[in-house]
Enzyme design. Structure first.
Site, short mmCIF file in Angstrom:
data_model
loop_
_atom_site.label_atom_id
_atom_site.label_comp_id
_atom_site.label_asym_id
_atom_site.label_seq_id
_atom_site.Cartn_x
_atom_site.Cartn_y
_atom_site.Cartn_z
N ASP A 160 0.82 -1.22 0.00
CA ASP A 160 0.00 0.00 0.00
C ASP A 160 0.85 1.27 0.00
OD1 ASP A 160 -2.09 -1.84 0.32
OD2 ASP A 160 -2.08 -1.63 2.49
N GLU A 189 -10.81 0.76 -3.45
CA GLU A 189 -10.31 1.21 -2.16
C GLU A 189 -8.91 1.77 -2.39
OE1 GLU A 189 -10.66 -2.54 -0.18
OE2 GLU A 189 -8.63 -3.17 -0.74
#
Length: 708
Positions: free
Chosen positions: A49, A202
Site C-alpha cells: 500500500d 479502495e
C-alpha cells in the site's frame, strides 16, 4: 562506543568473501543497476500500500505496517530508486491490549494504507487504525518526532490531498467514496459529502494536474486486480470513472503517480502481490494521453516493465539497513517488534553491544511478546544471529526463524541447566510440525541461520557452535503469504525468547549480532540413498506443495513439461534403482531423470500409474544407468494434459543394497548369495546378461567403502 569485532564477525567477512564473492554483497537487493537504469521492484521486500510524494528534490514513502511496533514506516529517496528508512510515525500500536499480546493477538490489525502529503512546512500522514477512528499524524521534520490528531470518524484507506488554496481533503471509502473537508490545522473534519464517486475500489490516492483532479483506487473485487483512475474538474464532481491503468498481472494494483520535477514528468508506483515475500513496490514512467495517465511508455504501454531508465540520475546508491551488531543504545530502524513490546523485558544497555531478551510468558512462538523482526528480502537472503545462551533458566526457550503464514524456527530450550535444540514449523491454518527435538547442545554460544529463498518459496534453518560448521534441522519448509491465517505480510526474520510456564523467569538470552546476506550458501551434498522429501527441491518449474496424508507436504499439481531440481546429490560409487512415492487420480505419466540439466545425461524413466486418488500412495521404481559422484538431479514430468500425479518422496538404491535400507552390509550379502543361487537376473547391474563376480565385486566395494 562500538565493540571489538568478534571472531564470529571475522568469520562472517571470510564467509562473504568465499561464498558470496565480495564484502559488498552483504546488502539487500539493489534495484539501481549502476548504469543509469533500475530493475523492479525498487525494494525486494514487503512494503504494501505505498504512497509517495515529492517535496523539492526529495521523495517520501509510507506503507502499511499492521501491528508491527513502531508503526507507519517513513522512507526517503532522492531518485525514487534508492530508499532508506527515515522514521516511524507511530511509536507504538496504541490500541487495545491485544496489540500488546495481552489477552489475545491483533495479527492483521493495526495501521493500514496510510497517505502522506506536505503543505505549509508540515508533513501529514492520514491513516485509519483498525482499533480507532482515523488519525492525522504531523511533523515539521519527516525524521520525527511525530504527533497526531484524533478524528471523530472512520477514514477507510484515506487519500489525503491539499488543494492549491491550502484546503485539506480526505477521499476515502470502500466502493462509493466520501469526501471530507478538514479544518486549517488538519485536526478535525468540518464537513463530509458521501457517495460522491463510485470508483469501485479502495486505497484512495489523489493528485492534481492542470485543471483535473485524479483519484486512483485499487479494485480487488475483480480478477486480475485493477488500478483504476477517475478524474474531475471539481473535487466534488462530477467524476469520470472506469479508466483502468494497470492490473495485477501487468505491474500491480494499488498505488498512484508522483511528479518527479516541475516540468510535468511523472512516474507511477504500485505494489505487486509476489507470493511469500509479500507485496513489493514497483514503479515506472507515466505519459499522458487525452489528459489520462498511461503507465509505461508509448512503445510498451499499460504495463510496468522490469527495467527502466532511472527518473533522476547521479544520486548515491542506498538501501535500508539490515545487519546489526547492537552497539547502539537504540534499535536500528530496520527492526520492529511483533506487537508492542514489554519494555521491561529487553535492553540494549544492560550489556553494551548486545540485545538482551528476557523471556516473556507465552504458550508458543505465535503468542510470544518481544519477538524482534525485520523484513525478509529476496530473491534470496540469509540471516545469522549469534546468541549467548549461558543465562537461560529452566523452561526458557529462545531462537531464530521466520514469522509469517509459516513460522519455521530453531529453538534452544533449557531444562534444569541442560540445553537442547529443536525445529518447529507452524503453518497457520494447517498445523504445527516438530521436525526435531531434544538435540543435545553443550556450548554457551549458539549461532542460528535462517535461509529464505523466495524463488522456490522455501526456508531452511541451521545451527552451529562456531559459525563455520552448520547443521540443518528438519530440512526445507514452505514460505507462504496468507490474508486469513497468517500475518498479512511477507515472511520476516524473527528472534525470540519466551517461557511457557514462568511469568517472570530470571534468565535471558543475549543477542550478539545479526548478519544479513543477500545470497544463499550452496546446499551441502545430500546422499542419493536416503529419503529426500519432494518439497525439498532447489528449483522448480510449475507445481505446488500441499498437505500430505502421510504427514508433512507433498508436491502436486504436476503438469506435462514441468520439473524439479535437487542440487548436490551425492551418488557415491553408483546407483541401481530409483524409488519414488507417488499418488494419482488421473492417468499418471513419467518421471524422467537427468543429470545437471534437462539436456544432460538421461539415467532413467520411472512410470507412474493411477493409484485411485491424489492421496492414495504407492512406491514406484525403475533401474537407472551409470551414475556416480555429485550431480544436480532433474526430475522432468511428462504425460497427457491436466494434472498427472503427486510426489511425496524419492531416493536411489545403491548397487548391493538389496533390502533398500540404505546400508550395504552382511544381510545384503546373504540376499545376494541366495538370489545368485537361484535366478539373479535383476542383479545384473552392468547389463551384460550375466550375473558374475563383477556384480559381487560391486557389492563388496560398496560394503567396504561406505556400508551405510
Amino acid at each position: 562506543m562500538k565493540k571489538k569485532i568478534s571472531q564470529f564477525q571475522k568469520f562472517s567477512v571470510v564467509f562473504l568473501c568465499i561464498v558470496f564473492g565480495s564484502v559488498g554483497g552483504v546488502h539487500a537487493w539493489q534495484s539501481d543497476n549502476g548504469d543509469g537504469t533500475f530493475t523492479n521492484p525498487v525494494l525486494y521486500a514487503d512494503y504494501p500500500d505505498p504512497d509517495i510524494i515529492r517535496v523539492g528534490e526529495d521523495f517520501y514513502m509510507v506503507s502499511t505496517t499492521f501491528v508491527d511496533s513502531p508503526g507507519i514506516t517513513v522512507l526517503h529517496s532522492q531518485d525514487l530508486v534508492n530508499w532508506q528508512i527515515l522514521s516511524h510515525a507511530a511509536e507504538l500500536v496504541d490500541g487495545p491490549d491485544s496489540c500488546s499480546m495481552i489477552g489475545g493477538t491483533a495479527y492483521r490489525g493495526g495501521f493500514w494504507a496510510s497517505s502522506i502529503r506536505y503543505y505549509g512546512g508540515t508533513f501529514y500522514i492520514a491513516v485509519q487504525p483498525t482499533f480507532a477512528n482515523g488519525r492525522i499524524y504531523y511533523a515539521a521534520n519527516p525524521a520525527g518526532p511525530w504527533n497526531y490528531y484524533q478524528l471523530d470518524r472512520n477514514i477507510y484507506d484515506p487519500g489525503l490531498f491539499f488543494d492549491t488554496d491550502g484546503t485539506g481533503y480526505i477521499i476515502c471509502g470502500h466502493g462509493p467514496q466520501s469526501i471530507m473537508t478538514l479544518n486549517s490545522a488538519c485536526s478535525a473534519v468540518v464537513s463530509q459529502a458521501n457517495n460522491v464517486i463510485d470508483s469501485g475500489g479502495e486505497g484512495s490516492h489523489v493528485v492534481k494536474r492542470g485543471n483535473y483532479y485524479y483519484l486512483f483506487n485499487a479494485n480487488p473485487g475483480v480478477w486480475p486486480f485493477q488500478l483504476r483512475c477517475s478524474r474531475a474538474t471539481n473535487i466534488f464532481g462530477p467524476w469520470e470513472t472506469g479508466h483502468i491503468c494497470l492490473t495485477a498481472v501487468t505491474g500491480g494494483h494499488q498505488g498512484a503517480i508522483v511528479d518527479i520535477d516541475d516540468n510535468d514528468n511523472w512516474f507511477g508506483f504500485v505494489h505487486q502481490d509476489s507470493g511469500a515475500v509479500g507485496r513489493m513496490p514497483r514503479l515506472g514512467p507515466v505519459f499522458w494521453e487525452n489528459d489520462w495517465p498511461v503507465f509505461g511508455t508509448p512503445g510498451n504501454r499499460d504495463v510496468l516493465a522490469s527495467t527502466y531508465t532511472k527518473p533522476i540520475q547521479g544520486k548515491p546508491v542506498l538501501q535500508p539497513p539490515t545487519s546489526d551488531d547492537f552497539s547502539s543504545s537504540t534499535l536500528g530502524l530496520q527492526w520492529q517488534w511483533n506487537h508492542n513490546p514489554d519494555n521491561t523485558r529487553w535492553s540494549l544497555t544492560e550489556r553494551p553491544g548486545f540485545l538482551r531478551l528476557r523471556p516473556t510468558q507465552a504458550d508458543s512462538f505465535w503468542t510470544a511478546r518481544n519477538t524482534l523482526t525485520q523484513k525478509g528480502q529476496g530473491p534470496q537472503s540469509s540471516g545469522i544471529v549469534k546468541l549467548d545462551i549461558s543465562q537461560l533458566q529452566d523452561g526458557d526457550i529462545a531462537g531464530f526463524g521466520t514469522l509469517g503464514k509459516v513460522n519455521g524456527y530453531i529453538y534452544v530450550a533449557d531444562s534444569d541447566g541442560k540445553k537442547t535444540l529443536g525445529m518447529v514449523v507452524d503453518n497457520r491454518g494447517v498445523g504445527t510440525y516438530t521436525y526435531a527435538s531434544n538435540v543435545p547442545f553443550s556450548g554457551t554460544t549458539l549461532c542460528l541461520r535462517t535461509d529464505l529463498d523466495f524463488q522456490t518459496n522455501q526456508g531452511n534453518c541451521s545451527y552451529s557452535a562456531d559459525g563455520t560448521n552448520w547443521t540443518s534441522l528438519g530440512g526445507y519448509f514452505p514460505l507462504e503469504f496468507d490474508i486469513v491465517y497468517g500475518t498479512f505480510q511477507g515472511e520476516k526474520y524473527a528472534v525470540f525468547c519466551f517461557n511457557p510456564h514462568t511469568p517472570f523467569s530470571s534468565g535471558w538470552v543475549d543477542v550478539d549480532s545479526f548478519d544479513f546476506f543477500d545470497t544463499l550458501p550452496p546446499p551441502p551434498p545430500r546422499s542419493a540413498y536416503v529419503r529426500i522429501e519432494a518439497e525439498e527441491f532447489d528449483e522448480k518449474s510449475g507445481t505446488q506443495t500441499e498437505t500430505c496424508s502421510e504427514g508433512g507436504l507433498n508436491v502436486g499439481y504436476i503438469r506435462n513439461g514441468q520439473y524439479l531440481v535437487y542440487q548436490n546429490i551425492n551418488f557415491g560409487r553408483g546407483a541401481a534403482f530409483f524409488q519414488v512415492r507417488t499418488a494419482s487420480a488421473a492417468g499418471g505419466g513419467n518421471i524422467e531423470l537427468y543429470l545437471d540439466s534437462l539436456t544432460g545425461p538421461k539415467i532413467g524413466v520411472c512410470t507412474v500409474s493411477n493409484t485411485g486418488g491424489w492421496q492414495t500412495w504407492t512406491t514406484c521404481s525403475c533401474p537407472v544407468g551409470e551414475v556416480s559422484g555429485i550431480h544436480n538431479l532433474y526430475l522432468q514430468f511428462t504425460g497427457d494434459s491436466g494434472y498427472l500425479f503427486n510426489i511425496n518422496w524419492w531416493r536411489f538404491i545403491r548397487c548391493g543394497d538389496l533390502n533398500a535400507d540404505t546400508r550395504v552390509n552382511q544381510s545384503d550379502l546373504a540376499d545376494f548369495a541366495d538370489i545368485w543361487l537361484q535366478d539373479g537376473g535383476h542383479l545384473d547391474w552392468d547389463g551384460n546378461g550375466l550375473l558374475n563376480l563383477i556384480e559381487f565385486a560391486e557389492l563388496a566395494a560398496n560394503w567396504m567403502t561406505d556400508g551405510e
